[in-house]
Enzyme design. Structure first.
Site, short mmCIF file in Angstrom:
data_model
loop_
_atom_site.label_atom_id
_atom_site.label_comp_id
_atom_site.label_asym_id
_atom_site.label_seq_id
_atom_site.Cartn_x
_atom_site.Cartn_y
_atom_site.Cartn_z
N GLU A 36 -1.25 -7.79 3.67
CA GLU A 36 -0.60 -6.77 2.82
C GLU A 36 0.45 -5.97 3.59
OE1 GLU A 36 -0.43 -7.03 -0.44
OE2 GLU A 36 -2.60 -6.84 -0.57
N HIS A 37 1.56 -5.74 2.93
CA HIS A 37 2.70 -5.02 3.50
C HIS A 37 3.26 -5.76 4.72
CE1 HIS A 37 2.80 -1.52 0.87
NE2 HIS A 37 1.49 -1.64 0.80
N ASP A 39 5.27 -8.71 4.08
CA ASP A 39 6.44 -9.53 3.70
C ASP A 39 7.74 -8.94 4.21
OD1 ASP A 39 6.28 -7.49 1.76
OD2 ASP A 39 6.62 -8.83 0.05
N GLY A 128 2.11 -1.72 -14.18
CA GLY A 128 1.63 -0.67 -13.27
C GLY A 128 0.24 -0.94 -12.70
N GLY A 130 -0.47 -3.30 -10.61
CA GLY A 130 -0.38 -3.86 -9.26
C GLY A 130 -0.57 -5.37 -9.23
N SER A 132 1.87 -7.33 -10.37
CA SER A 132 3.26 -7.80 -10.39
C SER A 132 3.77 -8.15 -11.78
CB SER A 132 3.45 -9.01 -9.48
OG SER A 132 3.47 -8.58 -8.17
N SER A 133 3.57 -7.25 -12.72
CA SER A 133 4.13 -7.51 -14.05
C SER A 133 5.65 -7.59 -13.99
CB SER A 133 3.69 -6.44 -15.05
OG SER A 133 4.08 -5.16 -14.60
N ASP A 178 5.90 -11.18 -4.07
CA ASP A 178 5.48 -11.28 -5.47
C ASP A 178 6.25 -12.39 -6.20
OD1 ASP A 178 4.07 -9.09 -4.73
OD2 ASP A 178 5.29 -7.65 -5.83
N TYR A 228 6.11 3.66 -1.28
CA TYR A 228 6.41 2.31 -0.79
C TYR A 228 7.63 2.31 0.14
CZ TYR A 228 7.17 -2.74 -0.87
OH TYR A 228 7.33 -4.05 -0.50
#
Ligand code: GLA
Length: 395
Positions: A36-37, A39, A128, A130, A132-133, A178, A228
């Site tokens: 996570e975090h 990329d 919202g 999380g 990745s809509s 994503d 972010y």
């Protein structure tokens, strides 16, 4: 599920546009198993596309106007956007993602689309949450335009266009995870992606008698309003400090030992903690791939737990809601591991749960969450899915 969504889209489309849809499409959402975090720090991530995502019913129109409607935003009108008007406008809400995609596709292919489209969408991932809509929608629109106008863009082109929309059109400095996870999704496989050079491999997800359960904290994560971009800036600061001595391009170029020997170059304590998470998480992600390949789900689960703790203590992106889910999940002996997934600051967590205990799991986490947080979480059982596709069986 798909049958019902198609029936809903079909009748709504008829009411809205007075005609039948010509085509149906689907684009998945994603979870991230671990990494996570990383990329935007040139590291490894390990996401997978899921069977929940965004559906569209589409027809071609003679005029170069895009008429968008979403069954998730029924209070909004049909947004009619002429091709020459593909600019960001807050009033046009979710359609900005679609507008950005069309604009950058036209730029990249050096074409102006000759016709317009009526598009009615419906997403069964909450926006919202999380999962990745927004990337799901970007890849959906990209896929539709590429397919209908035969533009021959590659999947990687569409992935990069999706990220460009986030960065330049919407103003969120997100990485490529994503869009990549969704664009390259493969049924029953997770994707180990090296974000430094975009090389990747598929890893079969053999979970034996365990299942992945998604738990939605129902705390909305507003990415562009969130911390972010601040986290990205802290990582850049840490990198700059390390570069005064070390010849590295990204934080993830460091191994754990080199980081430990040089961490004092990062004088800002928060920046140092962010860098620590990044370097250790990158190692954990590669260990997780190994564990999966060795069929060692116990080790895999432990790495998930370590990842969550690092995101809590060093990256500071979990929050009370996700921590409550995590803590109530891992106290159960039939749960091998759990962690938040995605950016954090709310959104969803995942847990690796013994399949015949899922009901007990939900009851337990629900009760704990109600007690500590005071409102309900939601649970989703999903399959790991292919990337965007035309639903050819429906017309
Ligand atoms: C969001 C971003 C991704 C990635 C994750 C954190 O989902 O869109 O690019 O940075 O957060 O891993």
């Amino acid at each position: 599920m798909t049958e019902n969504v198609i029936a809903l889209l079909k009748s709504s489309f008829n009411d809205l546009f007075n005609e039948q849809p010509e085509f149906y499409y689907f684009s998945p959402g994603r979870i991230n198993l671990i990494g996570e975090h990383l990329d935007y720090n040139g590291g490894h991530v390990f996401p997978a596309a899921i069977s929940f995502g965004t559906y569209a019913a589409v027809s071609i129109t003679d005029h170069p106007i895009f008429n968008f409607y979403s069954l998730n935003f029924k209070e909004e009108p049909i947004h009619s956007i002429p091709n020459e008007d593909l600019i960001f406008d807050k009033k046009h809400s979710w359609t900005n993602y679609a507008k950005g995609v069309i604009k950058y596709i036209e730029e990249q292919t050096n074409t102006t689309l000759p016709k317009g489209l009526n598009i009615c969408v419906y997403g069964n991932i909450q926006n919202g949450a999380g999962l990745s809509s927004s990337a799901s929608l970007e890849l959906l629109i990209g896929y539709i335009i590429n397919d209908i106008f035969s533009l021959n863009l590659s999947q990687l082109d569409l992935i990069k266009i999706g990220q460009r929309v986030e960065n330049e059109f919407i103003g969120l400095n997100s990485g490529i995870m994503d869009q990549f996870a969704i664009g390259m999704g493969k049924e029953s496989h997770a994707i180990l992606l090296n974000c430094n050079d975009l090389s990747y491999e598929y890893a079969p997800l053999h979970l034996k008698n365990y299942s992945l359960v998604i738990i939605n904290s129902n705390k909305r994560r507003e990415l562009s309003d969130s911390k972010y971009n601040e986290r990205r800036a802290e990582c850049e600061l840490a990198l700059q400090k390390l570069q005064t001595k070390l010849n590295i391009q990204h934080l993830c170029d460091l191994d754990v030992n080199t980081y430990e020997q040089n961490k004092n170059l990062i004088t800002d304590i928060n920046a140092q903690k962010r860098a620590k998470h990044v370097v250790y998480e990158n190692t954990r992600t590669l260990e997780a791939l190994n564990a999966l390949q060795n069929n060692d789900l116990t080790v895999f689960g432990k790495l998930m737990n370590d990842s969550h703790i690092s995101l809590k203590e060093d990256y500071d992106v979990t929050g009370k809601e996700l921590d409550t889910i995590f803590e109530s999940a891992i106290e159960l002996d039939y749960v091998l591991g759990s962690r938040m997934t995605g950016a954090g600051f709310g959104g969803c967590a995942i847990a690796l749960v013994q399949s015949d205990k899922i009901k007990d799991f939900k009851n337990h986490v629900h009760a704990q969450y109600m007690k500590v947080i005071g409102y309900e979480p939601e649970f989703y059982e999903v399959n790991i899915s292919d990337g965007p596709k035309k639903l050819k069986e429906y017309r």
